[in-house]
Scaffold this motif. Sequence first.
Motif, PDB file in Angstrom:
ATOM      1  N   ILE A   1       0.877  -1.169   0.000  1.00 21.45           N
ATOM      2  CA  ILE A   1       0.000   0.000   0.000  1.00 21.45           C
ATOM      3  C   ILE A   1       0.912   1.216   0.000  1.00 21.45           C
ATOM      4  N   THR A   2       1.071   1.859  -1.127  1.00 21.47           N
ATOM      5  CA  THR A   2       2.154   2.825  -1.269  1.00 21.47           C
ATOM      6  C   THR A   2       1.860   3.862  -2.335  1.00 21.47           C
ATOM      7  N   ALA A   3       2.585   4.958  -2.261  1.00 23.80           N
ATOM      8  CA  ALA A   3       2.495   5.995  -3.285  1.00 23.80           C
ATOM      9  C   ALA A   3       3.495   5.759  -4.415  1.00 23.80           C
ATOM     10  N   ALA A   4       4.369   4.768  -4.281  1.00 21.54           N
ATOM     11  CA  ALA A   4       5.384   4.494  -5.306  1.00 21.54           C
ATOM     12  C   ALA A   4       4.717   3.979  -6.581  1.00 21.54           C
ATOM     13  N   ARG A   5       4.965   4.673  -7.698  1.00 21.35           N
ATOM     14  CA  ARG A   5       4.290   4.343  -8.954  1.00 21.35           C
ATOM     15  C   ARG A   5       5.231   3.827 -10.044  1.00 21.35           C
ATOM     16  N   ASP A   6       6.541   3.886  -9.823  1.00 14.34           N
ATOM     17  CA  ASP A   6       7.456   3.520 -10.903  1.00 14.34           C
ATOM     18  C   ASP A   6       7.434   2.013 -11.134  1.00 14.34           C
ATOM     19  N   ALA A   7       7.560   1.644 -12.410  1.00 13.94           N
ATOM     20  CA  ALA A   7       7.436   0.247 -12.806  1.00 13.94           C
ATOM     21  C   ALA A   7       8.499  -0.630 -12.158  1.00 13.94           C
TER      22      ALA A   7
ATOM     23  N   ALA B   1       8.452  -5.542  -6.222  1.00 13.85           N
ATOM     24  CA  ALA B   1       7.460  -6.020  -5.256  1.00 13.85           C
ATOM     25  C   ALA B   1       6.895  -7.361  -5.695  1.00 13.85           C
ATOM     26  N   LEU B   2       6.606  -7.473  -6.983  1.00 18.93           N
ATOM     27  CA  LEU B   2       6.071  -8.721  -7.519  1.00 18.93           C
ATOM     28  C   LEU B   2       7.076  -9.854  -7.351  1.00 18.93           C
ATOM     29  N   ARG B   3       8.334  -9.572  -7.677  1.00 21.92           N
ATOM     30  CA  ARG B   3       9.377 -10.600  -7.579  1.00 21.92           C
ATOM     31  C   ARG B   3       9.685 -10.984  -6.140  1.00 21.92           C
ATOM     32  N   ALA B   4       9.437 -10.060  -5.225  1.00 24.36           N
ATOM     33  CA  ALA B   4       9.666 -10.366  -3.807  1.00 24.36           C
ATOM     34  C   ALA B   4       8.563 -11.232  -3.224  1.00 24.36           C
ATOM     35  N   GLY B   5       7.446 -11.352  -3.953  1.00 23.81           N
ATOM     36  CA  GLY B   5       6.372 -12.222  -3.497  1.00 23.81           C
ATOM     37  C   GLY B   5       5.100 -11.533  -3.069  1.00 23.81           C
ATOM     38  N   ALA B   6       4.917 -10.253  -3.419  1.00 26.11           N
ATOM     39  CA  ALA B   6       3.674  -9.547  -3.068  1.00 26.11           C
ATOM     40  C   ALA B   6       2.500 -10.131  -3.829  1.00 26.11           C
ATOM     41  N   LEU B   7       1.353 -10.231  -3.168  1.00 26.54           N
ATOM     42  CA  LEU B   7       0.151 -10.713  -3.836  1.00 26.54           C
ATOM     43  C   LEU B   7      -0.563  -9.605  -4.596  1.00 26.54           C
ATOM     44  N   HIS B   8      -0.405  -8.365  -4.142  1.00 28.56           N
ATOM     45  CA  HIS B   8      -1.036  -7.255  -4.857  1.00 28.56           C
ATOM     46  C   HIS B   8      -0.351  -5.956  -4.444  1.00 28.56           C
ATOM     47  N   TYR B   9      -0.731  -4.877  -5.136  1.00 22.43           N
ATOM     48  CA  TYR B   9      -0.052  -3.594  -4.968  1.00 22.43           C
ATOM     49  C   TYR B   9      -1.094  -2.504  -5.150  1.00 22.43           C
ATOM     50  N   LEU B  10      -1.432  -1.797  -4.087  1.00 19.91           N
ATOM     51  CA  LEU B  10      -2.408  -0.715  -4.141  1.00 19.91           C
ATOM     52  C   LEU B  10      -1.686   0.629  -4.068  1.00 19.91           C
ATOM     53  N   ILE B  11      -1.980   1.501  -5.028  1.00 17.04           N
ATOM     54  CA  ILE B  11      -1.343   2.809  -5.082  1.00 17.04           C
ATOM     55  C   ILE B  11      -2.204   3.820  -4.321  1.00 17.04           C
ATOM     56  N   LYS B  12      -1.582   4.539  -3.387  1.00 18.73           N
ATOM     57  CA  LYS B  12      -2.285   5.569  -2.628  1.00 18.73           C
ATOM     58  C   LYS B  12      -2.580   6.770  -3.524  1.00 18.73           C
TER      59      LYS B  12
END
Length: 222
Positions: free
Chosen positions: A81-87, A93-104
């Motif tokens: 859950i973050t403001a970071a938007r860069d690809a 995050a995906l490679r580290a194992g995150a299930l999803h990514y929500l942009i603030k």
Amino acid sequence: MTTVLVVDDDFMVAKLHSRYVSAVDGFTVAGVAHSGAEALRAAEALRPDIVLLDIYLPDMDGIGVLRALRSAGHGADALFITAARDAGTIRSALRAGALHYLIKPFSQAALREQLLHVASVRTRLAQLDEARQEDVDQIFGTRPPGSRELPKGLAAHTADLVERILRDHPAGLSAAECAEAGSLSRVSARRYLEYFAETGRAEVTLRYGGTGRPERRYRRVG
């Protein structure tokens, strides 16, 4: 109850996200952390099911926190859950194992949807001894349109239509209501709905009326 650790350096944001989590039935906030070190200590002590991770923390970034959790053997699922938007960050995050990514900023409904999805995946995995392809597709996400192996007589484009209708009716609907929403015959709508029920992508409940047979109602799972 599904336990959640909220990690954010901003005290007010962490409080807001905690309130969002607590508003979802079946979820409870196990703890709150405001730095990477706090998050690692809290994860060790609390063993949460889910960690809501910010990228920007004062001592280390959230991706580093997730990698440290994995190295330590923690099995918590992670939602960023973050403001970071860069690809590049999203890719990491995906490679580290995150299930999803929500942009603030995001809505309470958006977080609720992701929490329920994670809980559904965890429940499904806990119930499986051996997975079918349909189970794997649901856990990892659906295949590209047209690539699903459908039973003979079912078409991919109609299956996608019925799945969208189910998604648009989270409280559930009958075959007749589905047929009306998709301009389908009732028989056709019921075939697809029953297929989704058989493959675990929909659940069936019975609604009893005053007379006659109970009505079968279908609700999307996951």
